[in-house]
Enzyme design. Structure first.
Site, PDB file in Angstrom:
ATOM      1  N   GLU A 144       0.726  -6.826 -25.865  1.00  0.00           N
ATOM      2  CA  GLU A 144       0.831  -5.418 -26.419  1.00  0.00           C
ATOM      3  C   GLU A 144       2.208  -4.690 -25.880  1.00  0.00           C
ATOM      4  O   GLU A 144       3.197  -4.223 -26.447  1.00  0.00           O
ATOM      5  CB  GLU A 144      -0.336  -4.456 -26.603  1.00  0.00           C
ATOM      6  CG  GLU A 144      -1.047  -5.035 -27.563  1.00  0.00           C
ATOM      7  CD  GLU A 144      -0.505  -5.058 -29.258  1.00  0.00           C
ATOM      8  OE1 GLU A 144       0.373  -4.461 -29.488  1.00  0.00           O
ATOM      9  OE2 GLU A 144      -0.922  -5.970 -30.108  1.00  0.00           O
ATOM     10  N   TYR A 158      -1.465   4.034 -29.579  1.00  0.00           N
ATOM     11  CA  TYR A 158      -1.264   2.639 -30.383  1.00  0.00           C
ATOM     12  C   TYR A 158      -1.755   1.707 -29.761  1.00  0.00           C
ATOM     13  O   TYR A 158      -2.773   0.993 -30.002  1.00  0.00           O
ATOM     14  CB  TYR A 158       0.216   2.394 -30.833  1.00  0.00           C
ATOM     15  CG  TYR A 158       0.408   1.057 -30.978  1.00  0.00           C
ATOM     16  CD1 TYR A 158      -0.051   0.702 -32.312  1.00  0.00           C
ATOM     17  CD2 TYR A 158       0.813  -0.033 -29.965  1.00  0.00           C
ATOM     18  CE1 TYR A 158       0.010  -0.851 -32.647  1.00  0.00           C
ATOM     19  CE2 TYR A 158       0.831  -1.345 -30.451  1.00  0.00           C
ATOM     20  CZ  TYR A 158       0.310  -1.667 -31.672  1.00  0.00           C
ATOM     21  OH  TYR A 158       0.345  -3.135 -31.961  1.00  0.00           O
ATOM     22  N   ASP A 193       1.593   1.213 -35.272  1.00  0.00           N
ATOM     23  CA  ASP A 193       2.724   0.958 -34.564  1.00  0.00           C
ATOM     24  C   ASP A 193       3.807   1.312 -35.770  1.00  0.00           C
ATOM     25  O   ASP A 193       3.450   1.736 -36.830  1.00  0.00           O
ATOM     26  CB  ASP A 193       2.907  -0.297 -33.764  1.00  0.00           C
ATOM     27  CG  ASP A 193       3.047  -1.361 -34.872  1.00  0.00           C
ATOM     28  OD1 ASP A 193       2.594  -1.204 -36.100  1.00  0.00           O
ATOM     29  OD2 ASP A 193       3.312  -2.534 -34.374  1.00  0.00           O
TER      30      ASP A 193
HETATM   31  N1  ADE Z   1       3.160  -6.417 -32.517  1.00  0.00           N
HETATM   32  C1  ADE Z   1       2.421  -5.768 -31.916  1.00  0.00           C
HETATM   33  N2  ADE Z   1       1.263  -6.107 -31.921  1.00  0.00           N
HETATM   34  C2  ADE Z   1       1.392  -7.200 -32.406  1.00  0.00           C
HETATM   35  C3  ADE Z   1       0.505  -8.431 -32.734  1.00  0.00           C
HETATM   36  N3  ADE Z   1      -0.596  -8.152 -32.078  1.00  0.00           N
HETATM   37  N4  ADE Z   1       0.832  -9.525 -33.381  1.00  0.00           N
HETATM   38  C4  ADE Z   1       2.178  -9.521 -33.717  1.00  0.00           C
HETATM   39  N5  ADE Z   1       2.915  -8.488 -33.498  1.00  0.00           N
HETATM   40  C5  ADE Z   1       2.548  -7.477 -33.177  1.00  0.00           C
END
Ligand code: ADE
Length: 353
Positions: free
Chosen positions: A37, A120, A138
Site C-alpha cells: 500500500e 486510507y 483512495d
Molecule cells: N492501489 C492501492 N491499493 C491497491 C491494491 N490493493 N491493488 C491494486 N492497486 C492498488
C-alpha cells in the site's frame, strides 16, 4: 448532507471474475500488505511489482525493516521516489517493535496510530489483513463513488472526501470487507478510468450509475486544479576524476532528504557560465561537455535542469572539495550502484555518473 450510493454488491462477483493477480492479493500478512500500500501510494502497479518482491526478500518482516541500515533502505527504495514514505515505514516498524511487542497492530486505531499511515492505508490494511469493516477510499475509489452519485463538487476538497468516504462505508455489503475494498479499487483502476475515459460497457454498476444516467461520466468527477508547481532552475555538474564522480549527501530534512546527488547550482548556466563558476573558485577543468536538458516533476516542485560533464585532474579535484562545496567527495563509479542511493530526479545524467 448525506450521500447515498446504490447497491454495490454486483462488484463482488465482478471482482472475483475480473481481478488482476497481484502479489499483495495473495497474502493476509499485514506487513506485506502495508509495504504494497505504501509503494502504491505514488507509483503505478506495474512498477511496484518489481520493487515489492525485492524489498520483501531482503526485508521479510517488521523486525528486519526496523533494523535495516539507512543507506541500504534508501537503495531498496531507489527509483520509487518520495523517500519519506520509506523513512516513515522504518519509524513505524521501530514503533511496532518497541510499543507493540513486534506484532503488527490488529485494530483500525492501532494501525492508524503508526507514523505515515493515514485513513486510507489504515482501512486498507485493516480490511485486507484482518477483514475489519473499514472503507479504503483512495483516489480511484473517490472517482468511482463520485460518478455513482453524480457528485458535482470538487472531490479533492476535504469535505467531499469525508462525504464520499462515509457513503462508501454505508454502502459496504455485509460480505468480506477485504473483497469489497479490493473490488472498488479494481473497478477504479481498470474500468472507471480517469480523464474522461471510463469503460462503462464493462462496468457491473452500469445501470446504477447516476453519472452514466445523466450522461456526465466523462465530465465527472470534478477536480479543482491544484496550485501550479514552483519551477526551479538547476545546473547539474557531473564532476569526474578518472573513474570517480563527486557526490554529496542532501540534508537530513526536506526534499530527497539524506540521498546522494551530484553538485548543482540553482540557476541555468551555459558552458561559459560553468567555466566561470569553476574559475571563480580556482578550478581549471580539463574539459566541460554539455549533457543536455532534463526535467523532473515532484508533487509541488518542478526541476528544469541543464547538465554538464566536467573532467578534472587530481589537483583540481582537491580544490573542488575545498572551495566548491565541502560536502563533496569522490566515489568510485562502480560503487555508486551498490552503495549510494541517487534519486531518479537525476536519471537523465545517471549514465555519466
Ligand atoms: N492501489 C492501492 N491499493 C491497491 C491494491 N490493493 N491493488 C491494486 N492497486 C492498488
Amino acid at each position: 448532507m448525506e450521500l447515498r450510493l446504490p447497491d454495490l454488491s454486483p462488484i463482488l462477483l465482478w471482482y472475483e471474475q475480473n481481478k488482476r493477480e497481484l502479489p499483495w492479493r495473495e497474502t493476509r500478512d499485514p506487513y506485506r500488505i502495508w509495504v504494497s500500500e505504501i509503494m502504491l501510494q505514488q507509483t503505478r502497479v506495474e512498477a511496484v511489482i518489481r520493487y515489492y518482491e525485492r524489498f520483501l526478500s531482503r526485508l521479510p518482516s517488521v523486525a528486519a525493516l526496523a533494523e535495516c541500515p539507512e543507506e541500504e533502505l534508501m537503495k531498496l527504495w531507489e527509483g520509487l521516489g518520495y523517500y519519506s514514505r520509506v523513512r516513515n515505514m522504518q519509524k513505524a516498524a521501530r514503533c511496532i517493535m518497541s510499543d507493540h511487542g513486534g506484532v503488527f497492530p490488529d485494530t483500525f486505531e492501532g494501525i492508524l496510530s503508526l507514523p505515515g499511515i493515514g485513513e486510507y492505508t489504515a482501512g486498507a490494511i485493516a480490511s485486507f489483513a484482518f477483514d475489519l469493516p473499514y472503507p479504503a477510499v483512495d483516489g480511484n475509489v473517490l472517482r468511482v463513488a463520485a460518478r455513482l452519485a453524480a457528485f458535482e463538487q470538487d472531490i479533492l476538497a476535504p469535505a467531499s472526501k469525508k462525504l464520499l468516504t462515509a457513503a462508501v462505508a454505508a454502502a459496504q455489503p455485509s460480505a468480506s470487507a477485504a473483497t469489497f475494498n479490493q473490488a472498488m479499487i479494481e473497478l477504479g483502476a481498470t474500468v472507471c478510468l480517469p480523464n474522461g475515459a471510463p469503460r462503462c460497457e464493462k462496468c457491473p454498476l452500469f445501470e446504477k450509475c447516476e453519472a452514466r444516467a445523466i450522461g456526465a461520466e466523462q465530465r465527472l468527477p470534478i477536480r479543482k486544479k491544484p496550485a501550479p508547481r514552483k519551477v526551479e532552475q538547476r545546473t547539474v555538474l557531473i564532476l569526474r576524476v578518472g573513474d570517480t564522480v563527486a557526490l554529496r549527501k542532501r540534508p537530513e530534512k526536506g526534499l530527497l532528504a539524506g540521498l546522494f546527488e551530484p553538485f548543482s547550482v540553482p540557476e541555468t548556466l551555459d558552458q561559459r557560465g560553468v567555466a566561470a563558476l569553476l574559475a571563480d573558485v580556482g578550478i581549471k577543468p580539463l574539459r566541460i561537455a554539455p549533457l543536455g536538458e532534463a526535467k523532473h516533476i515532484f508533487t509541488h516542485i518542478e526541476w528544469q535542469m541543464t547538465g554538464f560533464e566536467v573532467i578534472l585532474d587530481e589537483e583540481n579535484a582537491q580544490t573542488v572539495c575545498k572551495n566548491l562545496d565541502t560536502g563533496l567527495f569522490f566515489a568510485p563509479r562502480d560503487e555508486i550502484d551498490s552503495g549510494f542511493a541517487v534519486p531518479s530526479a537525476y536519471s537523465a545524467y545517471r549514465a555519466f555518473m
